[in-house]
Design an enzyme around this catalytic site. Structure first.
Site, PDB file in Angstrom:
ATOM      1  CG  ASP A   1      34.492  50.958  20.966  1.00 35.59           C
ATOM      2  OD1 ASP A   1      34.221  52.140  20.713  1.00 35.59           O
ATOM      3  OD2 ASP A   1      35.655  50.538  21.104  1.00 35.59           O
TER       4      ASP A   1
ATOM      5  CD  GLU B   1      30.526  52.459  22.326  1.00 32.93           C
ATOM      6  OE1 GLU B   1      31.360  53.293  21.918  1.00 32.93           O
ATOM      7  OE2 GLU B   1      30.672  51.836  23.400  1.00 32.93           O
TER       8      GLU B   1
END
EC number: 3.1.26.3
Length: 229
Positions: A49, A121
């Site tokens: 992320d 992610e």
């Protein structure tokens, strides 16, 4: 460690060959498959992320050198949100190689937006840990492609747009609450109400709370924003 045939094919779709293939295996392992000898992808998701955020922020600055922060922020949010990550995951058929527990498999986990977004992610983090920032940046920019240059200046998710509308009307931020839950434990359906301070409200049902919140917010915004004064 030698990758299975399906993961080797995924490497090709991703555009990165792993020097440490165990990183890819971990990135596609959902928490429902965790054992004493098998790590899941949650820690990689946390890192990915942040890597994605840095790459996208830098790309937006480079793409529009005259844009103000207020213009860049909504574009950034649109490009890094889970919905976009899941869209990219579907683009490379990430769902096909996810390692899921039986309950997640039965509930259609390979198609779940939140699960696909998290896994995307994690894969980004795996590339970063395997070959460094430049490699991760190359993968992200190639997969996100024209999204970076075509994202609209006013791109916002429904919850953000509803909150901004409420603030413009002098209202408190909208409140979201779960009003019902149905279905079996392995495939729950959540009903979420989005309510404004003035009493206006809409409900939506989805397999993930985040998705239900977004859908309820979108419906409520469409109704109140189009209402005649």
């Amino acid at each position: 460690m030698k990758l299975s045939g399906d993961l080797k094919a995924f490497e090709s779709r991703l555009g990165h060959e792993f020097g440490r293939p165990e990183l890819l295996v971990r990135a596609v392992t959902h928490g429902s498959m965790t054992t004493a000898n098998r790590d899941d992808n949650q820690r990689l998701e946390f890192l990915g992320d942040r890597v994605l955020g840095l790459v996208i922020a830098e790309a937006l600055l480079e793409n529009d050198k005259g844009a103000a922060e207020g213009q860049l922020a909504p574009r950034y949010n649109a490009l890094v949100r889970k919905e976009t990550c899941a869209e990219v995951a579907r683009q490379i058929d990430l769902g096909a190689v996810l390692k899921l527990g039986r309950s997640e498999m039965m509930s259609g986990g390979r198609r779940k937006q939140a699960l696909l977004g998290d896994a995307m992610e994690a894969v980004i983090a795996a590339v970063y840990r395997d070959a460094g920032f430049d490699a991760a940046q190359e993968v992200i920019l190639r997969l996100w492609g024209d999204r970076v240059t075509s994202v609209k200046a006013d791109a916002r998710d429904a919850k953000t747009a509803l909150q901004e509308w409420a603030q413009a009307q002098g209202l408190a931020p909208p409140v979201y609450r779960e009003t019902a839950r149905s279905g079996p434990d392995h495939a729950p359906q959540f009903t979420i109400e989005a309510r404004l301070e003035n009493g206006e409200a809409e409900e939506a049902t989805a397999g993930a709370k985040r998705q239900a919140e977004q859908t309820a917010a979108k419906a409520l915004l469409a109704r109140v924003a189009s209402a005649k004064p």
